[in-house]
Design a protein around this motif. Sequence first.
Motif, PDB file in Angstrom:
ATOM      1  N   TRP A   1      59.696  22.002  32.098  1.00 31.33           N
ATOM      2  CA  TRP A   1      60.949  21.574  31.970  1.00 31.33           C
ATOM      3  C   TRP A   1      61.645  22.475  30.918  1.00 31.33           C
ATOM      4  O   TRP A   1      61.133  22.757  29.809  1.00 31.33           O
ATOM      5  CB  TRP A   1      61.246  20.082  31.549  1.00 31.33           C
ATOM      6  N   TRP A   2      62.905  23.005  31.051  1.00 28.91           N
ATOM      7  CA  TRP A   2      63.476  23.870  29.944  1.00 28.91           C
ATOM      8  C   TRP A   2      64.386  22.833  29.209  1.00 28.91           C
ATOM      9  O   TRP A   2      65.053  22.054  29.630  1.00 28.91           O
ATOM     10  CB  TRP A   2      64.599  25.044  30.567  1.00 28.91           C
ATOM     11  N   LYS A   3      64.574  23.164  28.015  1.00 31.79           N
ATOM     12  CA  LYS A   3      65.487  22.285  27.059  1.00 31.79           C
ATOM     13  C   LYS A   3      66.999  22.785  27.467  1.00 31.79           C
ATOM     14  O   LYS A   3      67.730  21.819  27.285  1.00 31.79           O
ATOM     15  CB  LYS A   3      65.146  22.919  25.706  1.00 31.79           C
ATOM     16  N   ARG A   4      67.175  23.797  27.926  1.00 35.14           N
ATOM     17  CA  ARG A   4      68.705  24.339  28.408  1.00 35.14           C
ATOM     18  C   ARG A   4      68.550  25.407  29.386  1.00 35.14           C
ATOM     19  O   ARG A   4      67.684  25.909  29.487  1.00 35.14           O
ATOM     20  CB  ARG A   4      69.375  24.604  26.951  1.00 35.14           C
ATOM     21  N   LEU A   5      69.528  25.785  30.019  1.00 32.88           N
ATOM     22  CA  LEU A   5      69.502  26.778  30.769  1.00 32.88           C
ATOM     23  C   LEU A   5      69.603  28.280  30.140  1.00 32.88           C
ATOM     24  O   LEU A   5      68.803  28.876  30.908  1.00 32.88           O
ATOM     25  CB  LEU A   5      71.093  26.752  31.629  1.00 32.88           C
ATOM     26  N   LEU A   6      70.414  28.395  29.158  1.00 31.61           N
ATOM     27  CA  LEU A   6      70.196  29.794  28.668  1.00 31.61           C
ATOM     28  C   LEU A   6      69.382  29.941  27.275  1.00 31.61           C
ATOM     29  O   LEU A   6      69.109  29.081  26.698  1.00 31.61           O
ATOM     30  CB  LEU A   6      71.646  30.119  28.112  1.00 31.61           C
ATOM     31  N   LYS A   7      68.683  31.032  27.231  1.00 30.84           N
ATOM     32  CA  LYS A   7      67.934  31.441  26.028  1.00 30.84           C
ATOM     33  C   LYS A   7      68.744  31.303  24.811  1.00 30.84           C
ATOM     34  O   LYS A   7      68.247  30.665  23.628  1.00 30.84           O
ATOM     35  CB  LYS A   7      67.568  32.925  26.072  1.00 30.84           C
ATOM     36  N   SER A   8      70.185  31.563  24.652  1.00 27.75           N
ATOM     37  CA  SER A   8      70.952  31.264  23.354  1.00 27.75           C
ATOM     38  C   SER A   8      71.087  29.872  23.070  1.00 27.75           C
ATOM     39  O   SER A   8      71.060  28.993  23.940  1.00 27.75           O
ATOM     40  CB  SER A   8      72.013  31.764  23.455  1.00 27.75           C
ATOM     41  N   GLU A   9      70.946  29.587  21.618  1.00 27.05           N
ATOM     42  CA  GLU A   9      71.011  28.070  21.351  1.00 27.05           C
ATOM     43  C   GLU A   9      72.494  27.882  20.934  1.00 27.05           C
ATOM     44  O   GLU A   9      72.842  26.669  20.783  1.00 27.05           O
ATOM     45  CB  GLU A   9      70.274  27.983  19.969  1.00 27.05           C
ATOM     46  N   LYS A  10      73.253  29.089  21.165  1.00 26.59           N
ATOM     47  CA  LYS A  10      74.747  28.664  21.017  1.00 26.59           C
ATOM     48  C   LYS A  10      75.376  27.779  22.209  1.00 26.59           C
ATOM     49  O   LYS A  10      74.692  27.623  23.220  1.00 26.59           O
ATOM     50  CB  LYS A  10      75.507  29.970  21.088  1.00 26.59           C
ATOM     51  N   LYS A  11      76.560  27.226  21.918  1.00 25.38           N
ATOM     52  CA  LYS A  11      77.099  26.314  22.786  1.00 25.38           C
ATOM     53  C   LYS A  11      77.325  27.372  24.262  1.00 25.38           C
ATOM     54  O   LYS A  11      77.741  28.411  24.142  1.00 25.38           O
ATOM     55  CB  LYS A  11      78.468  25.842  22.370  1.00 25.38           C
ATOM     56  N   PRO A  12      76.930  26.732  25.481  1.00 30.07           N
ATOM     57  CA  PRO A  12      77.213  27.625  26.695  1.00 30.07           C
ATOM     58  C   PRO A  12      78.940  27.980  26.885  1.00 30.07           C
ATOM     59  O   PRO A  12      79.579  27.164  26.286  1.00 30.07           O
ATOM     60  CB  PRO A  12      76.553  27.143  27.759  1.00 30.07           C
ATOM     61  N   PRO A  13      79.128  29.028  27.579  1.00 24.80           N
ATOM     62  CA  PRO A  13      80.592  29.347  27.793  1.00 24.80           C
ATOM     63  C   PRO A  13      81.044  28.279  28.822  1.00 24.80           C
ATOM     64  O   PRO A  13      80.263  27.763  29.384  1.00 24.80           O
ATOM     65  CB  PRO A  13      80.318  30.603  28.530  1.00 24.80           C
ATOM     66  N   PRO A  14      82.332  28.188  28.770  1.00 23.00           N
ATOM     67  CA  PRO A  14      83.292  27.086  29.211  1.00 23.00           C
ATOM     68  C   PRO A  14      82.915  27.162  30.973  1.00 23.00           C
ATOM     69  O   PRO A  14      83.132  26.082  31.394  1.00 23.00           O
ATOM     70  CB  PRO A  14      84.519  27.264  28.759  1.00 23.00           C
ATOM     71  N   TYR A  15      82.410  28.374  31.612  1.00 26.93           N
ATOM     72  CA  TYR A  15      82.604  28.265  33.071  1.00 26.93           C
ATOM     73  C   TYR A  15      81.255  27.774  33.290  1.00 26.93           C
ATOM     74  O   TYR A  15      80.761  27.573  34.560  1.00 26.93           O
ATOM     75  CB  TYR A  15      82.912  29.725  33.300  1.00 26.93           C
ATOM     76  N   ILE A  16      80.300  27.521  32.537  1.00 30.39           N
ATOM     77  CA  ILE A  16      79.012  26.972  32.930  1.00 30.39           C
ATOM     78  C   ILE A  16      79.001  25.353  32.938  1.00 30.39           C
ATOM     79  O   ILE A  16      79.259  25.019  31.552  1.00 30.39           O
ATOM     80  CB  ILE A  16      77.831  27.540  32.014  1.00 30.39           C
TER      81      ILE A  16
END
Length: 152
Positions: free
Chosen positions: A85-100
């Motif tokens: 299980w992944w903690k999040r979708l993206l590698k970056s810990e920043k807030k994801p872009p609004p289109y995701i």
Amino acid sequence: MNRQPEVLWAHRSDKVYLTVSLPDVKDVSVKCEPEGVFCFSAVGVNGEPFLVTLRLYDNINPQGCKTKIGLRNILCSVQKEQKGWWKRLLKSEKKPPPYIKVDWNRWCDEDDEDSESNLASDEDNAYDGENDESSNDEGMLCKSIIFCAPPI
């Protein structure tokens, strides 16, 4: 200038499901790279280009990735390299872009996966490209390679 379409995501221990919401697009290209880069491009009904490049949380298996082009959206099943299980979708810990956004219709919590295993196998059938006249690629990723913007 490229635009980003809405991308809905959900995952299981072995796969990530990405749904790109774009009706009536053409020239769809999806590329998955082992280091976890997902690249999508298409041309909209008015000729506007759409491009999304995502650096996913972890590595993926490109041979296990499938796509299905529908009338209203493009469904992508991305196989994780290692089950977990992944903690999040993206590698970056920043807030994801609004289109995701999270795809709550496909979402499964870690505790619910065992009880959802039959549902997950039914969902995989939706990604295999069979019985869908709008897809000529039989559920496999497009082989055309296009320029992708740097991952976010």
